[in-house]
Design a protein around this motif. Sequence first.
Motif, PDB file in Angstrom:
ATOM      1  N   ASP A 148      24.159  60.142  37.419  1.00  0.00           N
ATOM      2  CA  ASP A 148      24.708  59.270  36.387  1.00  0.00           C
ATOM      3  C   ASP A 148      25.885  58.504  36.823  1.00  0.00           C
ATOM      4  N   TRP A 149      26.794  59.071  37.597  1.00  0.00           N
ATOM      5  CA  TRP A 149      27.924  58.546  38.060  1.00  0.00           C
ATOM      6  C   TRP A 149      27.584  57.534  39.063  1.00  0.00           C
ATOM      7  N   LEU A 150      26.818  57.815  40.177  1.00  0.00           N
ATOM      8  CA  LEU A 150      26.317  56.908  41.163  1.00  0.00           C
ATOM      9  C   LEU A 150      25.782  55.556  40.515  1.00  0.00           C
ATOM     10  N   ALA A 151      24.500  55.891  39.549  1.00  0.00           N
ATOM     11  CA  ALA A 151      23.866  54.995  39.043  1.00  0.00           C
ATOM     12  C   ALA A 151      24.649  53.920  38.232  1.00  0.00           C
ATOM     13  N   TYR A 152      25.680  54.461  37.376  1.00  0.00           N
ATOM     14  CA  TYR A 152      26.473  53.811  36.543  1.00  0.00           C
ATOM     15  C   TYR A 152      27.557  52.678  37.346  1.00  0.00           C
ATOM     16  N   HIS A 153      28.139  53.434  38.395  1.00  0.00           N
ATOM     17  CA  HIS A 153      29.211  52.398  39.013  1.00  0.00           C
ATOM     18  C   HIS A 153      28.284  51.542  40.112  1.00  0.00           C
ATOM     19  N   LYS A 154      27.118  51.801  40.449  1.00  0.00           N
ATOM     20  CA  LYS A 154      26.371  50.818  40.947  1.00  0.00           C
ATOM     21  C   LYS A 154      25.947  49.711  39.980  1.00  0.00           C
ATOM     22  N   LEU A 155      25.602  49.935  38.721  1.00  0.00           N
ATOM     23  CA  LEU A 155      25.210  49.124  37.885  1.00  0.00           C
ATOM     24  C   LEU A 155      26.411  48.023  37.599  1.00  0.00           C
ATOM     25  N   ILE A 156      27.807  48.461  37.551  1.00  0.00           N
ATOM     26  CA  ILE A 156      28.710  47.731  37.318  1.00  0.00           C
ATOM     27  C   ILE A 156      29.526  46.969  38.434  1.00  0.00           C
ATOM     28  N   GLY A 157      28.789  47.192  39.652  1.00  0.00           N
ATOM     29  CA  GLY A 157      29.195  46.178  40.436  1.00  0.00           C
ATOM     30  C   GLY A 157      29.462  47.031  41.905  1.00  0.00           C
ATOM     31  N   VAL A 158      29.827  48.297  41.983  1.00  0.00           N
ATOM     32  CA  VAL A 158      30.233  49.184  42.966  1.00  0.00           C
ATOM     33  C   VAL A 158      29.013  48.938  44.300  1.00  0.00           C
ATOM     34  N   ASP A 159      29.433  48.616  45.523  1.00  0.00           N
ATOM     35  CA  ASP A 159      28.574  48.531  46.371  1.00  0.00           C
ATOM     36  C   ASP A 159      28.354  49.624  47.409  1.00  0.00           C
ATOM     37  N   HIS A 160      29.330  50.492  47.334  1.00  0.00           N
ATOM     38  CA  HIS A 160      29.132  51.630  48.117  1.00  0.00           C
ATOM     39  C   HIS A 160      30.319  52.797  47.582  1.00  0.00           C
ATOM     40  N   ALA A 161      29.701  53.827  47.837  1.00  0.00           N
ATOM     41  CA  ALA A 161      30.316  55.274  47.384  1.00  0.00           C
ATOM     42  C   ALA A 161      30.565  56.080  48.530  1.00  0.00           C
ATOM     43  N   PHE A 162      31.656  56.517  48.601  1.00  0.00           N
ATOM     44  CA  PHE A 162      31.976  57.630  49.675  1.00  0.00           C
ATOM     45  C   PHE A 162      32.192  59.127  49.069  1.00  0.00           C
ATOM     46  N   ILE A 163      31.167  59.618  49.314  1.00  0.00           N
ATOM     47  CA  ILE A 163      31.170  60.959  48.358  1.00  0.00           C
ATOM     48  C   ILE A 163      31.424  62.343  49.318  1.00  0.00           C
ATOM     49  N   TYR A 164      32.452  63.032  48.845  1.00  0.00           N
ATOM     50  CA  TYR A 164      33.060  64.077  49.595  1.00  0.00           C
ATOM     51  C   TYR A 164      32.742  65.598  48.946  1.00  0.00           C
ATOM     52  N   ASP A 165      32.653  66.385  49.783  1.00  0.00           N
ATOM     53  CA  ASP A 165      32.616  67.839  49.045  1.00  0.00           C
ATOM     54  C   ASP A 165      33.203  68.880  49.973  1.00  0.00           C
ATOM     55  N   GLY A 166      33.449  69.911  49.372  1.00  0.00           N
ATOM     56  CA  GLY A 166      34.123  70.783  49.805  1.00  0.00           C
ATOM     57  C   GLY A 166      33.510  72.138  50.321  1.00  0.00           C
ATOM     58  N   ASP A 167      31.979  72.160  50.068  1.00  0.00           N
ATOM     59  CA  ASP A 167      31.305  73.240  50.450  1.00  0.00           C
ATOM     60  C   ASP A 167      30.070  72.887  50.860  1.00  0.00           C
ATOM     61  N   GLY A 168      29.603  71.591  51.341  1.00  0.00           N
ATOM     62  CA  GLY A 168      28.534  71.110  51.811  1.00  0.00           C
ATOM     63  C   GLY A 168      27.318  71.063  50.870  1.00  0.00           C
ATOM     64  N   SER A 169      27.859  71.095  49.498  1.00  0.00           N
ATOM     65  CA  SER A 169      26.592  71.066  48.493  1.00  0.00           C
ATOM     66  C   SER A 169      26.163  69.681  48.050  1.00  0.00           C
ATOM     67  N   VAL A 170      26.708  68.809  48.420  1.00  0.00           N
ATOM     68  CA  VAL A 170      26.514  67.420  48.087  1.00  0.00           C
ATOM     69  C   VAL A 170      25.187  67.106  48.812  1.00  0.00           C
ATOM     70  N   GLY A 171      25.021  67.291  50.142  1.00  0.00           N
ATOM     71  CA  GLY A 171      23.904  66.920  51.118  1.00  0.00           C
ATOM     72  C   GLY A 171      22.846  67.360  50.650  1.00  0.00           C
ATOM     73  N   ALA A 172      22.783  68.605  49.762  1.00  0.00           N
ATOM     74  CA  ALA A 172      21.300  69.220  49.367  1.00  0.00           C
ATOM     75  C   ALA A 172      20.822  68.494  48.109  1.00  0.00           C
ATOM     76  N   VAL A 173      21.695  67.816  47.483  1.00  0.00           N
ATOM     77  CA  VAL A 173      21.013  67.028  46.252  1.00  0.00           C
ATOM     78  C   VAL A 173      21.047  65.671  46.098  1.00  0.00           C
ATOM     79  N   LEU A 174      21.771  65.025  47.313  1.00  0.00           N
ATOM     80  CA  LEU A 174      21.404  63.590  47.315  1.00  0.00           C
ATOM     81  C   LEU A 174      19.900  63.337  47.640  1.00  0.00           C
ATOM     82  N   GLY A 175      19.488  62.581  46.782  1.00  0.00           N
ATOM     83  CA  GLY A 175      18.158  62.076  46.922  1.00  0.00           C
ATOM     84  C   GLY A 175      17.157  62.884  46.146  1.00  0.00           C
ATOM     85  N   ASN A 176      17.567  63.912  45.194  1.00  0.00           N
ATOM     86  CA  ASN A 176      16.788  64.489  44.628  1.00  0.00           C
ATOM     87  C   ASN A 176      16.780  64.146  43.277  1.00  0.00           C
ATOM     88  N   ASP A 177      15.655  64.396  42.622  1.00  0.00           N
ATOM     89  CA  ASP A 177      15.512  64.139  41.131  1.00  0.00           C
ATOM     90  C   ASP A 177      16.122  62.714  40.896  1.00  0.00           C
TER      91      ASP A 177
END
Length: 414
Positions: A148-177
């Motif tokens: 929701d966070w990515l979709a909303y901020h893209k909707l209002i005009g954000v072109d790119h998001a730099f997404i960080y994690d501390g445990d490698g967990s983001v890579g497993a969910v990007l592109g899912n569902d």
Amino acid sequence: TPQAPSEVEFCDRMACREQCAPWEGSNFLRFDCFALPSAGSTGGAARASTLSGHITEPTLHVRVACRFPFGAALPTWLRAHLGEWPRPRMGPAPEPWQLELRELDGIFTHPLSVSLCPYRRQPRARRGIATCTRPLVGAGQQQQLLGDWLAYHKLIGVDHAFIYDGDGSVGAVLGNDGIAAPAAEVTHIGEFPRRFGRRLSGLYDSFWRKVGGNACVETLQVNHCLSLAKSAGYEWLVYVRGIDKFLHSDTEKRSPGFLARFLRRRPDNQSLFLLHRRDCGGVDAQLLQATSTSSTSASTSAPIAAVFAAFTGCEPREDAAGPGRDVSWVPAMRPGRALSTFPNYPVAHNASRPPFVHIRHMRAQHFVRAFEEGGVYGPRNYDNFDRTKGSHFTELDRGMSWAAPLVRPASAKK
């Protein structure tokens, strides 16, 4: 140092920052930068700056800046294209620019080797606004919130998001569902705290367990993000910080692209500014009624909707913007005109103070109960008062509801 502790006792404010110092006295280190003959560079030397003197943020002392004069010491690709590589028909990527950082007082036994590569920039039309998050943990438990966070901020005009994690967990969910994460729109930086060695990695783990935060790496991380935004050529960087914060305005037309329109109107001399944070956590009455027949409680049922539609009870705007109420401001900056930044305050080259935008014109809605379904990684500890207490949320704000069917189009059709 190997003997420096990586586990700390619970601390408060200044003491926490001092414990984050990578090593004692690091702010007194001096460096020279040497450009080695490579990538069309003739080589050369330049004195480095470590941004010493920021006594409240010792982690900034490890940020080294090398200022080379424009000329033969720079690589050919940087002199010729000022970072605009690649362009159509330019061929393969040029070789990296090789640098050495040489410590001047004999503390280091060897110089530090650094390779700088040209950034593969997007076309200029897609380099308007970038944002980034502090390192996430347990992203699998917050998959819907991240989407929701990515979709909303893209909707209002954000072109790119730099997404960080501390445990490698983001890579497993990007592109899912339904989490859209094409490379042109999202850059994932995984296990960020592990890149700084045993001490900072251990301090990160210790702080996370005790206060639910990223105190020891956040200043390093936001400056890493600022450097990426500079290299990528974005016009604006907004450090929204957490995926429980969504940008919102009372005065902009409630339609796609309102953030981009707002930023385009900023005068050229307003290169850095601050946005207030406003807490929201009261469950929407209409949603409460819709879920009242469920066997689960309303608080656990509320995240059926996006958080900005579920939690429409907010603290009064005037309270959120009041002096001394909060310091977790959202900094916005033109990357090329920011010397550095703290997580809540950008630093200009001329040391000018960034102004606040009026809370009605633009702010960060902070959904304090957004992580409730996140399990072990959900709780947050707040310094001054319980931000989730229902009595704080005395104003109704459904101003973001227009975005709900656009952020979750599949749900809107049901």
